[in-house]
Structures are given as C-alpha cells and as structure tokens.
Design an enzyme around this catalytic site. Sequence first.
Site, PDB file in Angstrom:
ATOM      1  N   ASP A  49      -0.341   0.629 -10.410  1.00  0.00           N
ATOM      2  CA  ASP A  49       0.321   0.832  -9.062  1.00  0.00           C
ATOM      3  C   ASP A  49      -0.113  -0.133  -8.079  1.00  0.00           C
ATOM      4  OD1 ASP A  49       1.963   2.512  -7.613  1.00  0.00           O
ATOM      5  OD2 ASP A  49       0.579   3.846  -6.889  1.00  0.00           O
ATOM      6  N   ASP A  55      -7.072   2.458  -4.912  1.00  0.00           N
ATOM      7  CA  ASP A  55      -6.270   3.384  -5.576  1.00  0.00           C
ATOM      8  C   ASP A  55      -5.951   3.468  -6.986  1.00  0.00           C
ATOM      9  OD1 ASP A  55      -4.741   5.559  -5.352  1.00  0.00           O
ATOM     10  OD2 ASP A  55      -2.932   4.526  -4.286  1.00  0.00           O
TER      11      ASP A  55
HETATM   12  N1  ADP Z   1     -12.655   2.487   0.333  1.00  0.00           N
HETATM   13  C1  ADP Z   1     -11.670   2.528   1.467  1.00  0.00           C
HETATM   14  N2  ADP Z   1     -12.184   1.903   2.204  1.00  0.00           N
HETATM   15  C2  ADP Z   1     -11.151   1.840   3.592  1.00  0.00           C
HETATM   16  N3  ADP Z   1     -10.079   2.354   3.649  1.00  0.00           N
HETATM   17  C3  ADP Z   1      -9.723   3.096   2.396  1.00  0.00           C
HETATM   18  C4  ADP Z   1     -10.393   3.339   1.313  1.00  0.00           C
HETATM   19  N4  ADP Z   1      -9.779   3.837   0.341  1.00  0.00           N
HETATM   20  C5  ADP Z   1      -8.609   4.280   0.790  1.00  0.00           C
HETATM   21  N5  ADP Z   1      -8.338   3.678   2.108  1.00  0.00           N
HETATM   22  C6  ADP Z   1      -7.465   4.032   3.051  1.00  0.00           C
HETATM   23  O1  ADP Z   1      -6.887   5.079   2.562  1.00  0.00           O
HETATM   24  C7  ADP Z   1      -5.175   4.962   2.218  1.00  0.00           C
HETATM   25  C8  ADP Z   1      -4.785   5.487   0.906  1.00  0.00           C
HETATM   26  O2  ADP Z   1      -5.607   5.264   0.111  1.00  0.00           O
HETATM   27  P1  ADP Z   1      -5.232   5.315  -1.381  1.00  0.00           P
HETATM   28  O3  ADP Z   1      -6.373   5.101  -2.464  1.00  0.00           O
HETATM   29  O4  ADP Z   1      -4.312   4.166  -1.691  1.00  0.00           O
HETATM   30  O5  ADP Z   1      -4.624   6.675  -1.726  1.00  0.00           O
HETATM   31  P2  ADP Z   1      -2.814   7.206  -1.807  1.00  0.00           P
HETATM   32  O6  ADP Z   1      -2.111   5.796  -1.902  1.00  0.00           O
HETATM   33  O7  ADP Z   1      -2.959   7.870  -3.141  1.00  0.00           O
HETATM   34  O8  ADP Z   1      -2.770   8.169  -0.752  1.00  0.00           O
HETATM   35  C9  ADP Z   1      -5.325   3.182   1.904  1.00  0.00           C
HETATM   36  O9  ADP Z   1      -4.182   2.699   2.314  1.00  0.00           O
HETATM   37  C10 ADP Z   1      -6.205   2.797   2.860  1.00  0.00           C
HETATM   38  O10 ADP Z   1      -5.629   2.620   4.122  1.00  0.00           O
HETATM   39 MG    MG Z   2      -2.372   3.901  -2.241  1.00  0.00          MG
END
Ligand code: ADP
Ligand code: MG
Length: 255
Positions: free
Chosen positions: A189, A206
Amino acid sequence: MHPRPAPAREAPSWLLDEPYDEISLGTLKSGKEAEVFLIERRYASGSTVLLTHKRYRPRRPSAGELRELGFNKATLYRHDSTYRAGWFLSSRDRRAVAHKTDHGHDVIERMWPIREMTMLDLAWRSSASVPYPVERTDDGIVMEFIGDLDAAAPRLTQAHLSVGEIASAWDQLLVSLRALTSGGIVHADLSAYNLLWWRGRIVIIDLPQAVEFTTNADAPELLHRDLANVAGWFERRGLEVDVEAAFGELIGLAW
Ligand SMILES: Nc1ncnc2c1ncn2[C@@H]1O[C@H](COP(=O)(O)OP(=O)(O)O)[C@@H](O)[C@H]1O
Ligand SMILES: [Mg+2]
C-alpha cells in the site's frame, strides 16, 4: 528461499522491561480504520520517550461508507482477500472468513494489529527505514514516534521538498525497498501518504497489509504496483525515475 538477515537492530529493551507511567498527549491522526495517538512514557530511570500508538477501530465500514470516504471500487482495498494469502488461520477461522460470517469479520479485525506488528518487525529487522516496533496491544501497535514535541513528521505529500530533497527521497526509498525486498516483504500500500519526511530522512509507515514473497503469489504484482504508485508522485515533481529498472533490480533481490 529468503535467508532472513540476522537482526540488524533492536529497539532498546528497557522500553519494555523498565517500569513506566504513560500519558496520552492526544490524537495524531484519525483515519477510517485506525486512530493514531501520541503517547509519552516516563520511565523510573528518568528517561522520557514519545511513542505512537496506532489503534484499530472495532467497526466494519459498509461499501457505501467506503465510497463516501473516497474509495473507488476498482482499487484493491486492504480488506481484499489478496492480502490474506499467508495469514496463518485455523481451518474454522479460514472458513468463517471465506463465508463472511460475523466470526469471520472478527477474525479479520483481530488480525490487523498482529499483521502490522509482524510486518513492522520484519521490516525493521531487514534495516528498512521504518519506525521501530515497541509492542503489540489488544487493538493496535506501539512504535517509535517520528517527530518531536513541536510537530509530527509530515507525510511526503505535505513536506514541501526541494528539488535536491526529492531526488534524495527517491534514493532513500530505493534503499529501503531493497532492504524490504531482500527481507522477503512487499509493502502493498505504498504511496506518498504512507511515507513520512523527517529531518531529511524518509520513513515508511502503515504496513498491516504487507505480504511476503514466500506465502503470497501476488507479491511481485503488488511490488510493481507499489513502485508505479510512488514513482508517479516523484515524476509529477519532475524527477526521472525508471520503474521497470527498479522493479527488475528488486525482484532479483527477492529470489
Ligand atoms: N510512527 C509514526 N510517527 C508519526 N506519525 C505517524 C506514525 N504512524 C502514523 N503516523 C501518522 O498517522 C497517519 C496514519 O497512520 P497510518 O499508519 O498511515 O494509518 P492509516 O493510513 O491506516 O490510517 C500517518 O499518515 C501519519 O501522519
Ligand atoms: Mg496510511
């Protein structure tokens, strides 16, 4: 088929072993499937760390809701069975998933944190640039927070990179993709939304839908789609990238 590299790096063990107090500093991002929190852990030894707790929502979006959220039907969505090849389920759970029973939905929901922790751990051990995994919780995972007290790292889409930084970001991405592919994993993804940019460094996030070459026959195709996705973003910003050459090199590392 894929010699697993010896653990290259370990998250510091005191993160788990020492007693700590935890406070929530609020929501970083509220998405359709998961909510991402910033937490602070204060350890008895005096250290304080900022971490990210990604928690999956216990709900099942309907097709209508998904459309409202901007998904189009032609896109492979995380719930597509493509990603489930390689999940180790009991025959009862497998049948429930196949027949889309309530229990089947529960099984899938329960699997996302497990998959994300497993894949993040594999990615970290293969030396890809990812947040270090800390632990799995009932409904999610705890990992390194990319950012500082003032701000979370922006996604690549919002990071306002210079021309030189765009070239560097692509080079860094290829380094991490070589590491992931050598470790036997495809993100599946990958997009500029799942790449963070922090102090000149690119970080891949992600990973719950990531698949392995050994257990998922669609892995090569998903790798190609990942490359084409991110390459498009870089090309629109003026960088010349060769998707087929990159794909050829990476697939050679996977086998
Ligand atoms: N380890 C991290 N450190 C900082 N920001 C994070 C981190 N993990 C996620 N985020 C923030 O949260 C958002 C969503 O996380 P993500 O893992 O992409 O989940 P999803 O897209 O499934 O909602 C990311 O785009 C980022 O902005
Ligand atoms: Mg994401």
